[in-house]
Structure formats: C-alpha cells, structure tokens
Design a protein around this motif. Structure first.
Motif, mmCIF file in Angstrom:
data_model
loop_
_atom_site.group_PDB
_atom_site.id
_atom_site.type_symbol
_atom_site.label_atom_id
_atom_site.label_comp_id
_atom_site.label_asym_id
_atom_site.label_seq_id
_atom_site.Cartn_x
_atom_site.Cartn_y
_atom_site.Cartn_z
ATOM 1 N N ARG A 1 -42.837 -26.304 -12.099
ATOM 2 C CA ARG A 1 -41.837 -26.073 -13.135
ATOM 3 C C ARG A 1 -42.318 -25.046 -14.162
ATOM 4 N N TYR A 2 -43.574 -25.186 -14.583
ATOM 5 C CA TYR A 2 -44.132 -24.230 -15.543
ATOM 6 C C TYR A 2 -44.730 -23.043 -14.787
ATOM 7 N N LEU A 3 -44.550 -21.883 -15.343
ATOM 8 C CA LEU A 3 -45.127 -20.694 -14.708
ATOM 9 C C LEU A 3 -46.649 -20.827 -14.737
ATOM 10 N N GLU B 1 -46.582 -13.282 -6.606
ATOM 11 C CA GLU B 1 -45.926 -12.064 -7.108
ATOM 12 C C GLU B 1 -44.405 -12.192 -7.205
ATOM 13 N N HIS B 2 -43.808 -13.137 -6.473
ATOM 14 C CA HIS B 2 -42.345 -13.236 -6.464
ATOM 15 C C HIS B 2 -41.802 -14.271 -7.451
ATOM 16 N N GLU B 3 -42.718 -15.013 -8.059
ATOM 17 C CA GLU B 3 -42.295 -16.100 -8.934
ATOM 18 C C GLU B 3 -41.433 -15.588 -10.097
ATOM 19 N N ARG C 1 -37.526 -16.546 -10.943
ATOM 20 C CA ARG C 1 -37.132 -17.167 -12.207
ATOM 21 C C ARG C 1 -36.083 -16.333 -12.943
ATOM 22 N N ALA C 2 -36.321 -15.051 -12.985
ATOM 23 C CA ALA C 2 -35.383 -14.178 -13.703
ATOM 24 C C ALA C 2 -34.005 -14.211 -13.041
ATOM 25 N N ALA C 3 -33.992 -14.231 -11.713
ATOM 26 C CA ALA C 3 -32.710 -14.220 -11.008
ATOM 27 C C ALA C 3 -31.917 -15.487 -11.283
ATOM 28 N N VAL C 4 -32.612 -16.626 -11.292
ATOM 29 C CA VAL C 4 -31.922 -17.898 -11.504
ATOM 30 C C VAL C 4 -31.648 -18.137 -12.991
ATOM 31 N N HIS D 1 -38.910 -16.715 0.283
ATOM 32 C CA HIS D 1 -39.534 -18.047 0.276
ATOM 33 C C HIS D 1 -40.457 -18.171 -0.934
ATOM 34 N N PRO D 2 -39.867 -18.167 -2.138
ATOM 35 C CA PRO D 2 -40.697 -18.109 -3.349
ATOM 36 C C PRO D 2 -41.493 -19.393 -3.610
ATOM 37 N N GLN D 3 -41.114 -20.498 -2.966
ATOM 38 C CA GLN D 3 -41.870 -21.732 -3.194
ATOM 39 C C GLN D 3 -43.205 -21.693 -2.471
#
Lengths: 462, 428
Positions: free
Chosen positions: B294-296, B302-304, B308-311, B376-378
């Motif tokens: 949940r927290y950065l 690199e895609h996190e 986040r910005a997209a969502v 697949h950012p997770q």
C-alpha cells in the motif's frame, strides 16, 4: 476468497442497503451505550416534566404572504416532463446507478434530500408533483368531472403503494438499476395518472403514496406555507405546531403512519448483525439480496404489524389506566384517542428517516454533485470538482464519525422529545389521558428512542 | 447503446459515431488504423457497484478505467479500440448471472472480467460456461484452482488464498516464531486460512498450538483472548468485519504495555482503512500480508509510480483527491493485470470477434511467465494453464511509524502447490 473486510460494506443507494461497516467499525469503539441511556432518560424526563409543567403553546406565526408566481398545474407539468426525461435517461443512459440521473434523483434527491428539506421547509413535494397538471388537463380534455368513489377507500391506496415502494427499496433485487427503476417509475406514474383522472386530482392527497408521505412528514417542519387561491402564506412555529392543527387520523392513515415508521425501521434492522443472525445469515458473508428476499418480505410485513400493534396496544393500555369513568363505547373512545395521538408518531418517523439516511446524504450526495459536475461523462468540471472527487475517507475517520453520530443523536433525541410532548397535547381532549395513563405511550417512545439509536450504532453486515 | 462507454475521449467517440454512420472508416485515428475491423473490442465488467462489495467496486472501476486508458493510448487490442461496459451486480450471485447473460446476449461482449466476491463468482461461472463466455475473475478464491468451476473461468490476475497463506509460513516460522496461535472467524473464510496454514507451518518446522475460532456475530473478544497460550510466539489473525477495530483495541488492552507475542495478520482485515487510525496503535510493530504494498516502498520497481499515477493513488495508498480515502490497494492490481492479460491473450489468438472466444481461452491457457512490467505492476507471475490459476509473489510488511514497510518478498515457489485440476482436459 474475498470476504467482508472492515470497510467493504460501504453499500450505496437505499436500493442497496446502507451498510457502512467502516463507519460502524469506528462507531463500535464509541460509548454509544451511554448516549442511548442518556437519550432514554431525557425522553422519559420530558414525559414526567410535561405532566407537571405547562406544555409549549405551539403557536404559529405568519411570516409573509405573496401571490402565486407560477400556478401549480404549470409547475406540475414541468415536473412531469422532467420525470419523463429521467425515465428515458434511465432506459437509455448510463448503466451505472451512481452516474445515471434517475437512480440518483429517486434515491438521493427525492427520498433523502427532499425528505430532509420537507422536514425543515414544509411540503415541497405538493408543489412539484408530476400528476396535478397532467391530470387536470386530461380531465378537462375528456370533459370528466365526476369520481369513481376511490375516496371511500381513504388512504388505503397510498398504503398499498407505499408498501410496494418500501418492498422495492428494501427487499427487491435491483432497485438501483437504472432500467428497472425507469420501468417502475413510469409504471407507477401511469397507474396513479389513470386513477387520478378517474377520481379527480384532489384524490392524490389521499391515494398517492408520496403526496401522502411528504404531506405527513412535512407536518413537523418549523417553516411551512399554505396556499389559498392565488395567495401563498408562509408560517413559522415550533416543530409540531402544524401537527396540533391536523384533523385526527382515520384508520387508513394510521396504517400509513405505522407503515412509514416500520419501513424505515426495517431498512435499518435488516442489515444488523442481530437480524442476520436471526434469519441464519452469517453477517460477515452476506450472500446478497436474492438469498433473503422471502424472509425480508416477511420481516417487513411482520415489523409493520408489530409496530401498529405495539402502538395501538400502548394506547389501549393507557385508556384502561384512566381512572375517571368515561362515556361512550370502548371502541369509539379508542378511535377518538388513537386518531389524534398517532399524529405524535410523525416526528419519530421523520426523525428516524433523517438520521438513518444522513450518511447516504453525505455519500450518495457526492455522486449527485459529481453527476452535475460532468453530466455527459465528458470529463467536464461544471462545478469545478476534480477527478476522483467522490470520497468516503471520512467514514473511517474517528472525528467525522463522531460528528455524524452526534448529528444523528440530536435528531433522534429531538424527534422523540417532540413526540412525547405532542402525545400529551394530543390526548388533552376527551377521552383524555392524564397522569399515569400517559405512561404506556411515553414508555413506548422511550423504547423507540433506544431502538432508533441502537439501529444507528449496532454492527451491520448487509 | 445503453451502456456507458469509457476509455475513448469524447471527441474520438463522436468521431467514431459519425464515421460509423458514414462508413468512412479510412478516417480512423492513425493508431487504430491497422485494425481489420474498426469496431471496438467490448469487455463486460461485472462491477460490485452496490451491495457489500461497493467499497471494492469503486476502486476496481477506477483501476479498470486507468488500465483501459493506457490500453487505448497504446493502440487498443489488435489495433482496435477497447470499450468496457460496466454492469452493477449488486454483489449478488443471482444478479451476477443476469449480468453475464446480458453481456453475452444483449451486448455481445468479447469477454467478461472484474468480479471479486466469491459468492458472485461461484454463482456466475456456470452461466459463463453455458454461454461460452471467457470469464476472468479477480476473486482470490481457491474455487478456480480447486477445479470447481469450468473451462471458461480463469483467474490470471491474482493469486488464490491457498497460495497466499501457504507462502507466509516459511517466513513466519523462520523469523517470527514457531509456536502459532490462530484467531479466525468461524466460517469458510477463517477455515480456509486454517486449512492452508496449519499444514504449511508444519512443513516449515513450526506448529499451530491453538486455534481460536470466533463466531461471526461476535463483536467483543475479551473472553476469547485468555485462550491464547502463554507460550505463543506468534498470533496469526484474520478477523474481518466491522468489529476489527474493537478486536485490535481489545487485543492491545489484553497485553497492555507488557510483552506480547509477534503478531501477523492479513491486510484484508484493514483493507481501505488507514493503518494510522486512532485505535490501531497497538498494531505498531506487527506484520501483515499484502498482495501489493500500500505504501510506496524505497525499493519499489520502476513501474510502481506509473501505476499509482494512472489509478490516482498517492504514496500512502490513498486517493490523490483525499488523503483519508484509502484504496483497496492490496487487491485492485488484479483488475489492471487482468485487462492486460486479455489484451495479450487476444493478440496471441489473433482475436477477431466472439467466434474466437475459445481461441482466447486457449491462448490464456498457453501463457506461462508474466514478467514484472507495467502490465504486471504487482510483480512477476507464472500462470498455470491447467488449473487456470496464476501464481506469484507475496509481500510481508511491518507497521513502522504508522506505515506499512515491506520486510519480506516471498519466492514464487513458496506459494506453489500440486495441481488439483486440469481444465484443459475439459471440453468447451
């Protein structure tokens, strides 16, 4: 395996059960038991003090008078056209109940916000009902002046319509689905239109569920208006001032008031752990409305019967406690008492409605504003609201939840204090209740205070 | 068209509408120009818009929209624009099946995805099978991998609970302690945790020394807490529902300021709830499973940030529009990843239209490695075509200063278990 987490049950729209587990999560840590006890004592003390002291006079004061600007039939015609547009939008517009204007208008603007407005400003519905104008035009066109005798049924049609509405809201599977709702709205409008054309537009005030509902609920407003011919008079007075000027309720109206009370109570009750445990549903794993349709239908009807029976039993018991001998047949005396005293349950019904839907106002209300902000889903910001503006973070914030609870507490307490006082005033006239004979009704109102606050603070899972 | 169309800019939608009327397909925007058919790919999204799943539904829709924007900006699928039709299922299995019917019969969708709540998935999957509609669920349920569903139902976007729970055991045993007391709600959800964890911790050299099953209607826990054995080294809790805050508070009062065992939980208990809420102070120093941190994190991939910005989620997992509005971050990536799997599957299958639905399922079944990427950012995953279930990484975070800080990432093998089904042997 997705299960109900702390914040999962943020169900929206009355059509979807208003369980807010995240808010309940916080509220479960508040000392609500003490609040409830305090409110019960306050209502009981009101009953005791009212016996000893003088009751408020509940006088009404006229604020101003003006001429009618737009005649009611014209406004009604506009309303009918707006509803027609909403129905079309429901059928053809967004499938999202939080974006389509029809469910937002029915479940948030009309059912929640308009009720609140009527409780403060008086009956606003009667001025904008979508039947008066079209019915008058149709009767004129058809040259129809008579009636078919529906008026003899009293409030019975309104009772049946309201029962159907309550079932649709609380029990049915898809009340917020825009297309389903559009058909229901259109069907109901047409049915009432046909009946009112046959019977006459005045029948609406007895036979149409929402005209009766808003008419009753607005009787506790501190502000109200009366229209006579082309003159509108605006009044103010203590909440309840209008109630004391009402005619006693006939039996079908008593049925209506108890149904309103039972409906909103069951809407709260049906999502509680208590009810779910009673019907054998795991509250942490609510299986959906389709699994509880039958039992909740029975529950709604049973609670209505129980509400009516309890109130009437309390009145009957009060009559038995009257020491001085009374004249007249027992049933006639009971009717003469119940008709006026049942009016004192109007504040309870209105107060609980406002408190119960307060969170819906704060949550669904955001979707209404968001829809106005960007009505055509084109990323507009007509109201200046940013993207992702709709937010329920406040429901898991302790300070906000405490503030919401405080508002609900004050509304419920105020409504019941008013109810107790009104019940005393309304039983003044023969066959009067006095002294101890007030006790059963007062005790019932204390219990209603406890029930109302308990419903707002007990854990919910549906 | 009764469904709301999203993902296309207004001007483009207008253009498409106008073009469809005039048949001037050549004037399509360049990035979709390679498509043989200009008609959009239509995906049905079974959305928990109302009912008990609504808190998740709001974020799942938001995540789906964000992913859709990205897909369309990158040229859509097979050169065709993509639309998502959102339908509310009321978090109800009967409505779920009706929605599936509608997607298939009225909207003629190419595939359906997005469902989360298990009872809706289980209630809808048979209908998907009958209608021969690819049904990609995001429910974490073991019902897919257990073989309970059908050839048309797949779970490629999120691991199942069995895998998640099992993957926790080696680290708990090696790091927190070997003697575990489980506290769980006494119904299927709690039982799944118990059934998966007990053998897993044994295999990891630990043991469950007490199982405290709490009736689901319970809202106070003080009378259960004395049953925690004094030699407990780790408390494993999976309490859910509105009494969670009360549970944490009472557990805190039970231990006071004295020594307490290590505490491990699943973030499901507090999904969408601020971990720094008043009343949750006792959780400081305890550990949680997180499907997606949940927290950065300091070492985030690199895609996190792009995801986040997209969502529209900030570094604390809250909405960029309201810091109090905590997302369902541990789970909602599944929607994002599932959409990209649909895209990859359709491209691999050369998908043209509903007649190719079976090809789409076969293409997804043929998938194996899904490397870490914006799709697949997770984290990296491996899909098992036989069981229709994806396997991947799990995260363990520690509450430090009111934030969830990642302390461990499981290895892919931690969550693997022998196949329990082979859907590829089933007929379509």
């Amino acid at each position: 395996m997705r299960q109900l987490p702390a914040a999962a049950a943020l169900a929206l729209l009355p059509g979807a059960a208003l369980a807010h587990a995240s808010e309940r999560m916080v509220i479960l840590t508040l000392p609500t038991g003490w609040y409830i006890l305090g409110a019960a004592v306050a209502v009981a003390l009101t009953g005791a003090l009212a016996l000893l002291g003088r009751l408020p006079a509940f006088t009404a004061r006229q604020l101003w008078e003006r001429r009618v600007i737009v005649p009611r039939p014209a406004v009604s015609w506009i309303a009918a056209l707006v509803w027609a547009a909403l129905v079309v939008t429901g059928l053809l517009g967004s499938r999202d109940p939080m974006a389509n204007p029809l469910p937002l208008v029915v479940w948030t603007v009309m059912w929640v916000a308009l009720t609140l407005a009527c409780v403060i400003f008086g009956d606003l519905w009667r001025g904008i009902d979508p039947w008066t104008g079209p019915v008058r035009s149709a009767r004129r066109l058809l040259g129809r002046t008579g009636s078919i005798g529906l008026v003899r049924l009293g409030y019975l049609p309104a009772v049946l319509f309201y029962l159907a509405f309550a079932w649709f809201e609380i029990v049915s599977l898809s009340p917020a689905d825009p297309a389903v709702l559009a058909r229901v709205v259109a069907g109901y409008w047409l049915l009432v239109f046909v009946l009112a054309v046959a019977e006459g537009e005045d029948w609406l005030e007895r036979g149409e569920a929402f005209t009766v509902y808003f008419g009753f609920i607005s009787k506790i407003a501190p502000l109200w208006h009366e229209t006579q011919g082309t003159t509108v008079r605006r009044f103010c007075g203590l909440p309840g001032a209008q109630v004391l000027r009402m005619a006693p309720l006939p039996p079908t109206a008593i049925a209506f008031v108890t149904l309103v009370l039972a409906g909103v109570t069951f809407d709260g009750l049906a999502e509680t752990f208590w009810w779910l445990a009673l019907i054998g549903i795991n509250p942490l794993e609510f299986p959906g409305r389709s699994a509880v349709t039958g039992v909740n239908t029975a529950g709604l009807l049973a609670l209505w019967a129980l509400t009516g029976a309890t109130i009437l039993a309390a009145l009957a018991l009060g009559l038995r406690l009257v020491r001085i001998s009374q004249t007249g047949a027992p049933l006639a005396r009971f009717g003469a008492l119940a008709g006026p005293v049942l009016l004192s349950f109007l504040p309870i019904a209105a107060g609980y409605h406002v408190a119960h839907y307060f969170i819906a106002l704060l949550t669904q209300g955001q979707y209404v504003l968001a829809a106005l902000n960007d009505p055509l889903h084109r990323d507009w910001a007509l109201l200046g609201l940013p993207k992702h503006w709709v937010s329920f973070g406040f429901l898991s914030d302790a300070a906000s939840v405490h503030a919401i609870w405080a508002v609900q507490f004050v509304v419920i307490l105020g409504a019941h204090v008013l109810a107790v006082v009104l019940s005393m005033r309304l039983s003044d006239a023969p066959p009067r209740l006095s002294g101890w004979s007030h006790l059963p009704v007062t005790v019932l109102m204390v219990l209603y205070t406890v029930l109302g606050l308990w419903l707002l603070s007990t854990p919910t899972g549906a | 068209m009764t469904s709301r169309l999203i993902g296309l800019t207004p001007s483009r939608r207008t253009v498409l509408g106008g073009l469809a009327a005039s048949g001037a397909a050549l004037a399509l925007p360049a990035r979709f120009a390679s498509a043989q058919s200009a008609a959009p790919i239509k995906l049905g999204f079974q959305l928990h818009r109302t009912g008990i799943g609504a808190a998740y539904g709001r974020w799942y829709e938001r995540t789906a929209q964000a992913a859709l924007t990205l897909v369309n900006e990158a040229g859509g699928i097979n050169g065709r624009p993509v639309e998502i039709l959102f339908e509310d299922d009321g978090t109800d299995p009967k409505r779920g099946a009706e929605v599936m019917e509608k997607f298939a019969s009225q909207s003629n969708c190419d595939a359906v995805f997005g469902a989360l709540f298990s009872h809706v998935v289980v209630g809808t999957a048979p209908r998907a099978g009958e209608l021969k509609m690819p049904y990609l669920v995001c429910s974490e349920g073991h019902h897919v991998a257990s073989g309970k569903l059908n050839r048309w139902t797949l779970q490629p976007g999120i691991t199942d609970v069995k895998s998640q729970v099992q993957a926790m055991a080696p680290w708990i045993s090696s790091t927190l302690g070997k003697k575990v007391t489980m506290i769980f709600p006494d119904y299927a959800f709690g039982h799944d945790h118990r059934d998966a964890f007990v053998p897993a911790i044994q295999a990891a050299g630990g043991e469950v020394i007490e199982q405290i099953a709490i009736p689901p209607t319970e809202t106070s826990f003080t009378r259960y807490l004395p049953r925690i054995p004094s030699d407990t080294e780790v408390i494993y809790h999976v309490m859910v529902g509105p009494a969670v805050l009360t549970f944490v508070k009472e557990l805190g009062e039970f231990y006071g300021s004295g020594d307490r065992p290590q505490i491990f939980g699943f973030i499901d208990s507090l999904e969408a709830v601020n971990i720094a809420s008043p009343g949750l102070e006792f959780l400081e120093g305890t550990h949680f499973w997180e499907g997606h941190c949940r927290y950065l994190q300091a070492d985030a991939g690199e895609h996190e940030a792009t995801y986040r910005a997209a969502v529209g989620v900030d570094d604390t997992g809250a909405s960029v529009a309201d810091a109090k509005d905590i997302s369902t971050y541990a789970h909602m990536f599944s929607v994002w990843e599932t959409l990209f799997i649909l895209k990859a599957g359709m491209e691999a299958a050369g998908y043209q239209g509903p007649a190719d639905r079976q090809k789409l399922v076969e293409a997804i079944e043929a998938m194996t490695d899904m490397p870490y990427s914006i799709e697949h950012p997770q984290g990296a995953k491996t899909f098992n075509g036989k069981t229709h279930q994806v396997f991947g990484l799990q995260y363990i975070s520690k509450v430090e200063g009111g934030k969830l800080v990642k302390v461990h990432t499981t290895s892919p093998e931690d969550g693997m278990y022998p196949d329990e089904a082979d859907y590829t042997a089933m007929s379509f």
